[in-house]
Each structure stands twice: as C-alpha cells, then as structure tokens.
Design a protein around this motif. Sequence first.
Motif, PDB file in Angstrom:
ATOM      1  N   ASP A   1      -3.281  10.004  -2.703  1.00 24.28           N
ATOM      2  CA  ASP A   1      -1.865  10.026  -2.326  1.00 24.28           C
ATOM      3  C   ASP A   1      -1.658  10.887  -1.099  1.00 24.28           C
ATOM      4  O   ASP A   1      -0.849  10.569  -0.232  1.00 24.28           O
ATOM      5  CB  ASP A   1      -0.999  10.536  -3.474  1.00 24.28           C
ATOM      6  N   ALA A   2      -2.391  11.983  -0.980  1.00 19.61           N
ATOM      7  CA  ALA A   2      -2.256  12.856   0.182  1.00 19.61           C
ATOM      8  C   ALA A   2      -2.647  12.132   1.456  1.00 19.61           C
ATOM      9  O   ALA A   2      -2.082  12.375   2.521  1.00 19.61           O
ATOM     10  CB  ALA A   2      -3.095  14.114  -0.004  1.00 19.61           C
ATOM     11  N   LEU A   3      -3.584  11.208   1.373  1.00 22.51           N
ATOM     12  CA  LEU A   3      -3.994  10.467   2.550  1.00 22.51           C
ATOM     13  C   LEU A   3      -2.902   9.533   3.042  1.00 22.51           C
ATOM     14  O   LEU A   3      -2.848   9.196   4.220  1.00 22.51           O
ATOM     15  CB  LEU A   3      -5.253   9.642   2.239  1.00 22.51           C
ATOM     16  N   MET A   4      -2.021   9.086   2.154  1.00 20.57           N
ATOM     17  CA  MET A   4      -0.938   8.178   2.525  1.00 20.57           C
ATOM     18  C   MET A   4       0.237   8.918   3.171  1.00 20.57           C
ATOM     19  O   MET A   4       1.082   8.305   3.793  1.00 20.57           O
ATOM     20  CB  MET A   4      -0.427   7.409   1.305  1.00 20.57           C
ATOM     21  N   ASP A   5       0.280  10.236   3.022  1.00 24.08           N
ATOM     22  CA  ASP A   5       1.392  11.014   3.612  1.00 24.08           C
ATOM     23  C   ASP A   5       1.230  11.224   5.095  1.00 24.08           C
ATOM     24  O   ASP A   5       0.220  11.175   5.671  1.00 24.08           O
ATOM     25  CB  ASP A   5       1.502  12.370   2.901  1.00 24.08           C
TER      26      ASP A   5
ATOM     27  N   LEU B   1       0.829  -1.210   0.000  1.00 21.99           N
ATOM     28  CA  LEU B   1       0.000   0.000   0.000  1.00 21.99           C
ATOM     29  C   LEU B   1       0.860   1.256   0.000  1.00 21.99           C
ATOM     30  O   LEU B   1       0.571   2.219  -0.716  1.00 21.99           O
ATOM     31  CB  LEU B   1      -0.937   0.009   1.209  1.00 21.99           C
ATOM     32  N   GLU B   2       1.924   1.243   0.796  1.00 23.39           N
ATOM     33  CA  GLU B   2       2.815   2.410   0.854  1.00 23.39           C
ATOM     34  C   GLU B   2       3.504   2.658  -0.483  1.00 23.39           C
ATOM     35  O   GLU B   2       3.757   3.803  -0.848  1.00 23.39           O
ATOM     36  CB  GLU B   2       3.851   2.224   1.964  1.00 23.39           C
ATOM     37  N   ALA B   3       3.788   1.616  -1.223  1.00 28.49           N
ATOM     38  CA  ALA B   3       4.492   1.748  -2.502  1.00 28.49           C
ATOM     39  C   ALA B   3       3.548   2.057  -3.659  1.00 28.49           C
ATOM     40  O   ALA B   3       3.998   2.386  -4.757  1.00 28.49           O
ATOM     41  CB  ALA B   3       5.264   0.465  -2.800  1.00 28.49           C
ATOM     42  N   SER B   4       2.256   1.974  -3.434  1.00 31.00           N
ATOM     43  CA  SER B   4       1.286   2.171  -4.514  1.00 31.00           C
ATOM     44  C   SER B   4       1.136   3.636  -4.866  1.00 31.00           C
ATOM     45  O   SER B   4       1.250   4.513  -4.014  1.00 31.00           O
ATOM     46  CB  SER B   4      -0.075   1.606  -4.100  1.00 31.00           C
ATOM     47  N   ASP B   5       0.867   3.885  -6.148  1.00 35.81           N
ATOM     48  CA  ASP B   5       0.636   5.243  -6.634  1.00 35.81           C
ATOM     49  C   ASP B   5      -0.791   5.321  -7.169  1.00 35.81           C
ATOM     50  O   ASP B   5      -1.117   4.717  -8.186  1.00 35.81           O
ATOM     51  CB  ASP B   5       1.631   5.591  -7.741  1.00 35.81           C
ATOM     52  N   TYR B   6      -1.629   6.016  -6.456  1.00 35.50           N
ATOM     53  CA  TYR B   6      -3.029   6.153  -6.848  1.00 35.50           C
ATOM     54  C   TYR B   6      -3.325   7.526  -7.440  1.00 35.50           C
ATOM     55  O   TYR B   6      -4.460   7.871  -7.668  1.00 35.50           O
ATOM     56  CB  TYR B   6      -3.946   5.922  -5.641  1.00 35.50           C
ATOM     57  N   SER B   7      -2.276   8.312  -7.712  1.00 34.03           N
ATOM     58  CA  SER B   7      -2.496   9.681  -8.181  1.00 34.03           C
ATOM     59  C   SER B   7      -3.220   9.732  -9.524  1.00 34.03           C
ATOM     60  O   SER B   7      -3.897  10.702  -9.823  1.00 34.03           O
ATOM     61  CB  SER B   7      -1.164  10.430  -8.278  1.00 34.03           C
ATOM     62  N   HIS B   8      -3.072   8.683 -10.332  1.00 33.33           N
ATOM     63  CA  HIS B   8      -3.773   8.668 -11.619  1.00 33.33           C
ATOM     64  C   HIS B   8      -5.279   8.486 -11.432  1.00 33.33           C
ATOM     65  O   HIS B   8      -6.055   8.786 -12.326  1.00 33.33           O
ATOM     66  CB  HIS B   8      -3.203   7.580 -12.522  1.00 33.33           C
ATOM     67  N   ILE B   9      -5.686   7.998 -10.291  1.00 38.94           N
ATOM     68  CA  ILE B   9      -7.110   7.823 -10.003  1.00 38.94           C
ATOM     69  C   ILE B   9      -7.661   9.087  -9.346  1.00 38.94           C
ATOM     70  O   ILE B   9      -8.658   9.646  -9.784  1.00 38.94           O
ATOM     71  CB  ILE B   9      -7.343   6.601  -9.086  1.00 38.94           C
ATOM     72  N   ASP B  10      -7.002   9.503  -8.288  1.00 39.64           N
ATOM     73  CA  ASP B  10      -7.431  10.691  -7.553  1.00 39.64           C
ATOM     74  C   ASP B  10      -6.245  11.187  -6.748  1.00 39.64           C
ATOM     75  O   ASP B  10      -5.812  10.524  -5.801  1.00 39.64           O
ATOM     76  CB  ASP B  10      -8.597  10.347  -6.638  1.00 39.64           C
ATOM     77  N   PRO B  11      -5.702  12.347  -7.088  1.00 41.06           N
ATOM     78  CA  PRO B  11      -4.531  12.862  -6.361  1.00 41.06           C
ATOM     79  C   PRO B  11      -4.739  12.966  -4.857  1.00 41.06           C
ATOM     80  O   PRO B  11      -3.796  12.853  -4.086  1.00 41.06           O
ATOM     81  CB  PRO B  11      -4.301  14.249  -6.971  1.00 41.06           C
ATOM     82  N   ALA B  12      -5.966  13.126  -4.426  1.00 38.81           N
ATOM     83  CA  ALA B  12      -6.241  13.238  -2.984  1.00 38.81           C
ATOM     84  C   ALA B  12      -5.926  11.941  -2.254  1.00 38.81           C
ATOM     85  O   ALA B  12      -5.610  11.957  -1.065  1.00 38.81           O
ATOM     86  CB  ALA B  12      -7.694  13.635  -2.760  1.00 38.81           C
TER      87      ALA B  12
END
Length: 88
Positions: A84-88, A71-82
């Motif tokens: 990725d912000a939740l993972m920070d 989950l930490e290595a996943s990039d979901y920004s192409h779906i919804d940039p928000a």
Amino acid sequence: MADKLTVASTEFQTRAGLYMEHAAKAPVFITKHRRPVRVLIDIDEYERLKARDTRQAYHAHELPDDAVRALEASDYSHIDPALDALMD
C-alpha cells in the motif's frame, strides 16, 4: 487420445523424434530430476490454447485507464502493508 507420456530430459534428448511423434497424439511431459519442467504438445493444440488466452501484457505507461483505477482502488494491506505504501 493416447495417454500422456512422461520422459526424463536425457531420454528425450536421445530419442526426440520418437517423442515428437507421440506428442501428435498426447502431451509428452519432460522431467529433470524427476520433476516436470516442460511439456511437448502438438502445434494444433498449442494454437487452440493460445487462441483462448486473452491475457494482455502492458508496460506501466501503457496501462488502460480502467486498469489504473482498479489498481488505485485495490487494498493489498492484508498481503503486505508495504505494498500500500508503494501506491501512495
């Protein structure tokens, strides 16, 4: 195996015994407003399907370490940039 059967929910309620017998041979699709909402299947078929289901549900604090890393290595920004912000 018999063909699947589609029946309206009101009809199913009226003649449930008949459709339970039919479900021993083939799935019975129960509809509401002409849309499938339930499927009645034989218990042996249900148990066969459940035996093949390897999904596992976890509470967040129970996640295995490899799942957390994935989950930490996943990039979901192409779906919804928000996301990725939740993972920070």
